[in-house]
Design a protein around this motif. Structure first.
Motif, PDB file in Angstrom:
ATOM      1  N   GLY A  63      11.317  -7.055   9.904  1.00 37.86           N
ATOM      2  CA  GLY A  63      12.285  -6.911   8.824  1.00 37.86           C
ATOM      3  C   GLY A  63      11.840  -5.875   7.800  1.00 37.86           C
ATOM      4  O   GLY A  63      12.643  -5.057   7.343  1.00 37.86           O
ATOM      5  N   ALA A  64      10.546  -5.906   7.445  1.00 32.59           N
ATOM      6  CA  ALA A  64      10.024  -4.929   6.487  1.00 32.59           C
ATOM      7  C   ALA A  64      10.078  -3.515   7.060  1.00 32.59           C
ATOM      8  O   ALA A  64      10.412  -2.557   6.346  1.00 32.59           O
ATOM      9  CB  ALA A  64       8.587  -5.291   6.104  1.00 32.59           C
ATOM     10  N   LEU A  65       9.760  -3.370   8.340  1.00 31.91           N
ATOM     11  CA  LEU A  65       9.780  -2.052   8.971  1.00 31.91           C
ATOM     12  C   LEU A  65      11.190  -1.471   8.986  1.00 31.91           C
ATOM     13  O   LEU A  65      11.398  -0.302   8.635  1.00 31.91           O
ATOM     14  CB  LEU A  65       9.230  -2.149  10.391  1.00 31.91           C
ATOM     15  CG  LEU A  65       9.189  -0.839  11.185  1.00 31.91           C
ATOM     16  CD1 LEU A  65       8.240   0.153  10.525  1.00 31.91           C
ATOM     17  CD2 LEU A  65       8.773  -1.092  12.632  1.00 31.91           C
ATOM     18  N   SER A  90       5.395   4.583  -0.758  1.00 30.31           N
ATOM     19  CA  SER A  90       4.532   5.073   0.314  1.00 30.31           C
ATOM     20  C   SER A  90       3.457   4.051   0.662  1.00 30.31           C
ATOM     21  O   SER A  90       3.136   3.839   1.835  1.00 30.31           O
ATOM     22  CB  SER A  90       3.898   6.399  -0.105  1.00 30.31           C
ATOM     23  OG  SER A  90       3.222   7.001   0.974  1.00 30.31           O
ATOM     24  N   LEU A  91       2.903   3.386  -0.348  1.00 32.83           N
ATOM     25  CA  LEU A  91       1.896   2.346  -0.100  1.00 32.83           C
ATOM     26  C   LEU A  91       2.498   1.180   0.682  1.00 32.83           C
ATOM     27  O   LEU A  91       1.852   0.618   1.576  1.00 32.83           O
ATOM     28  CB  LEU A  91       1.321   1.854  -1.422  1.00 32.83           C
ATOM     29  CG  LEU A  91       0.290   2.760  -2.103  1.00 32.83           C
ATOM     30  CD1 LEU A  91      -0.033   2.232  -3.500  1.00 32.83           C
ATOM     31  CD2 LEU A  91      -0.972   2.868  -1.262  1.00 32.83           C
ATOM     32  N   VAL A  92       3.716   0.822   0.353  1.00 34.71           N
ATOM     33  CA  VAL A  92       4.396  -0.263   1.078  1.00 34.71           C
ATOM     34  C   VAL A  92       4.557   0.109   2.551  1.00 34.71           C
ATOM     35  O   VAL A  92       4.309  -0.711   3.453  1.00 34.71           O
ATOM     36  CB  VAL A  92       5.764  -0.572   0.432  1.00 34.71           C
ATOM     37  CG1 VAL A  92       6.576  -1.516   1.326  1.00 34.71           C
ATOM     38  CG2 VAL A  92       5.573  -1.187  -0.945  1.00 34.71           C
ATOM     39  N   ILE A  93       4.961   1.347   2.814  1.00 35.88           N
ATOM     40  CA  ILE A  93       5.132   1.786   4.204  1.00 35.88           C
ATOM     41  C   ILE A  93       3.803   1.761   4.944  1.00 35.88           C
ATOM     42  O   ILE A  93       3.735   1.353   6.113  1.00 35.88           O
ATOM     43  CB  ILE A  93       5.744   3.194   4.246  1.00 35.88           C
ATOM     44  CG1 ILE A  93       7.158   3.184   3.653  1.00 35.88           C
ATOM     45  CG2 ILE A  93       5.791   3.726   5.684  1.00 35.88           C
ATOM     46  CD1 ILE A  93       7.829   4.532   3.637  1.00 35.88           C
ATOM     47  N   ILE A 119       0.221   8.402   5.414  1.00 34.12           N
ATOM     48  CA  ILE A 119      -1.002   8.557   4.629  1.00 34.12           C
ATOM     49  C   ILE A 119      -1.093   9.973   4.079  1.00 34.12           C
ATOM     50  O   ILE A 119      -1.480  10.185   2.925  1.00 34.12           O
ATOM     51  CB  ILE A 119      -2.240   8.221   5.486  1.00 34.12           C
ATOM     52  CG1 ILE A 119      -2.268   6.725   5.796  1.00 34.12           C
ATOM     53  CG2 ILE A 119      -3.523   8.625   4.765  1.00 34.12           C
ATOM     54  CD1 ILE A 119      -3.430   6.302   6.677  1.00 34.12           C
ATOM     55  N   LEU A 120      -0.737  10.958   4.899  1.00 36.42           N
ATOM     56  CA  LEU A 120      -0.751  12.352   4.449  1.00 36.42           C
ATOM     57  C   LEU A 120       0.197  12.534   3.266  1.00 36.42           C
ATOM     58  O   LEU A 120      -0.134  13.209   2.276  1.00 36.42           O
ATOM     59  CB  LEU A 120      -0.347  13.260   5.608  1.00 36.42           C
ATOM     60  CG  LEU A 120      -0.625  14.759   5.458  1.00 36.42           C
ATOM     61  CD1 LEU A 120      -2.113  15.031   5.407  1.00 36.42           C
ATOM     62  CD2 LEU A 120       0.008  15.532   6.613  1.00 36.42           C
ATOM     63  N   ALA A 163       0.483  -0.637   9.043  1.00 38.34           N
ATOM     64  CA  ALA A 163      -0.777  -1.260   9.455  1.00 38.34           C
ATOM     65  C   ALA A 163      -0.532  -2.620  10.110  1.00 38.34           C
ATOM     66  O   ALA A 163      -1.134  -2.958  11.137  1.00 38.34           O
ATOM     67  CB  ALA A 163      -1.702  -1.409   8.249  1.00 38.34           C
ATOM     68  N   LEU A 164       0.365  -3.409   9.540  1.00 38.35           N
ATOM     69  CA  LEU A 164       0.640  -4.739  10.091  1.00 38.35           C
ATOM     70  C   LEU A 164       1.303  -4.670  11.458  1.00 38.35           C
ATOM     71  O   LEU A 164       1.157  -5.593  12.274  1.00 38.35           O
ATOM     72  CB  LEU A 164       1.522  -5.522   9.118  1.00 38.35           C
ATOM     73  CG  LEU A 164       0.871  -5.903   7.787  1.00 38.35           C
ATOM     74  CD1 LEU A 164       1.871  -6.608   6.882  1.00 38.35           C
ATOM     75  CD2 LEU A 164      -0.353  -6.786   8.005  1.00 38.35           C
TER      76      LEU A 164
END
Length: 273
Positions: free
Chosen positions: A174-176, A215-218, A264-265, A223-224
């Motif tokens: 769902g988050a993705l 961006s941090l959320v993505i 990350i970039l 990662a998950l």
């Protein structure tokens, strides 16, 4: 077996679709295969089952191909050359089409998967060089961050700190879907001169807190998803998929790593500004 990665998510379907041998009238129990010309039932041809090591070796091979073609594109495609836009958009479109074909047709042949890695390498090399010239040292930081996060998630999965439970899977998927839809919406509005503030598409000027947080959320979501991917591969091994599916698994992991690297970039470019 369910993964947020659309490539590895199809492994369960592949496992269920493995054909059963046709019954043969009059054959002894356990054969179930056509008889030879001498009337002797023939056992099935040996097909080696996929192992974790198979996936690891093929993933390393795809990463090597991506890295080699990325280095070649970085070194030999001039920034001022007319070839540059062709290389960028050509590799982007061709890689997207080839990736979709491999994913939805469950292609396990390295003859198509290796060219996909090469195309992604060309795109990574050209765009990464552009980021490097704008922000010196950013590429090596992004590479270290990508493989660092991947390694951490592998350790957490191995230690069973994170497991792909049904609830965990639904939350991550769902988050993705949410972050992908928001990213596409922000870009579509940007094309019409409206920026929702979730992304910054330039390399100069200050950046607000919202693009950095988004961006941090993505990155966290990306990662998950590796936890679900590891579980999908593990289930594929448990179901005894043929070893050719190791190429398909490696392709799925490569897709996830590239997605994480790009994000990350992007985030590092925000922090530099």
């Amino acid at each position: 077996m369910r993964s947020s990665n659309p490539v590895l998510n199809r492994l369960g379907q592949a496992a269920r679709q493995q054909p059963s041998p046709p019954p043969v009238f009059g054959a002894p129990p356990g054969y179930g295969y056509p008889q030879s010309g001498y009337g002797v039932p023939q056992p099935p041809a040996a097909t080696r089952a996929m192992t974790i090591d198979d996936v690891v070796v093929r993933t390393v091979a795809l990463l090597a191909v991506t890295g080699i073609f990325g280095a070649l594109a970085w070194a030999f495609i001039p920034e001022t050359s007319a070839i540059l836009p062709i290389a960028v958009f050509g590799s982007l479109i061709a890689g997207l089409v080839l990736g979709l074909v491999i994913s939805f047709r469950q292609i396990t042949s390295p003859a198509l998967i290796l060219p996909y890695a090469a195309l992604q390498g060309v795109l990574l090399g050209v765009v990464s060089r552009w980021y490097e010239h704008a922000f010196s040292g950013i590429v090596i930081q992004a590479v270290i961050g990508t493989f660092g996060i991947f390694g951490i998630m592998a350790v957490l999965y191995k230690l069973q700190v994170l497991r792909a439970t049904p609830r965990f899977t639904k939350m991550v998927i769902g988050a993705l879907v949410g972050v992908v839809v928001l990213s596409l919406a922000n870009y579509l509005f940007y094309l019409f001169g409206i920026n929702l503030g979730l992304r910054e598409y330039s390399t100069d000027g200050s950046v607000g807190w919202l693009p950095i947080v988004f961006s941090l959320v993505i990155i966290v979501v990306a990662a998950l998803t590796f936890v679900l991917d590891f579980d999908a591969v593990e289930q594929g091994v448990r179901h005894g998929l043929p070893d050719k599916f190791a190429w398909y698994c490696a392709f799925g992991i490569l897709v996830g790593l590239i997605f994480l690297y790009w994000e990350i970039l992007r985030m590092l470019s925000y922090l530099r500004r």
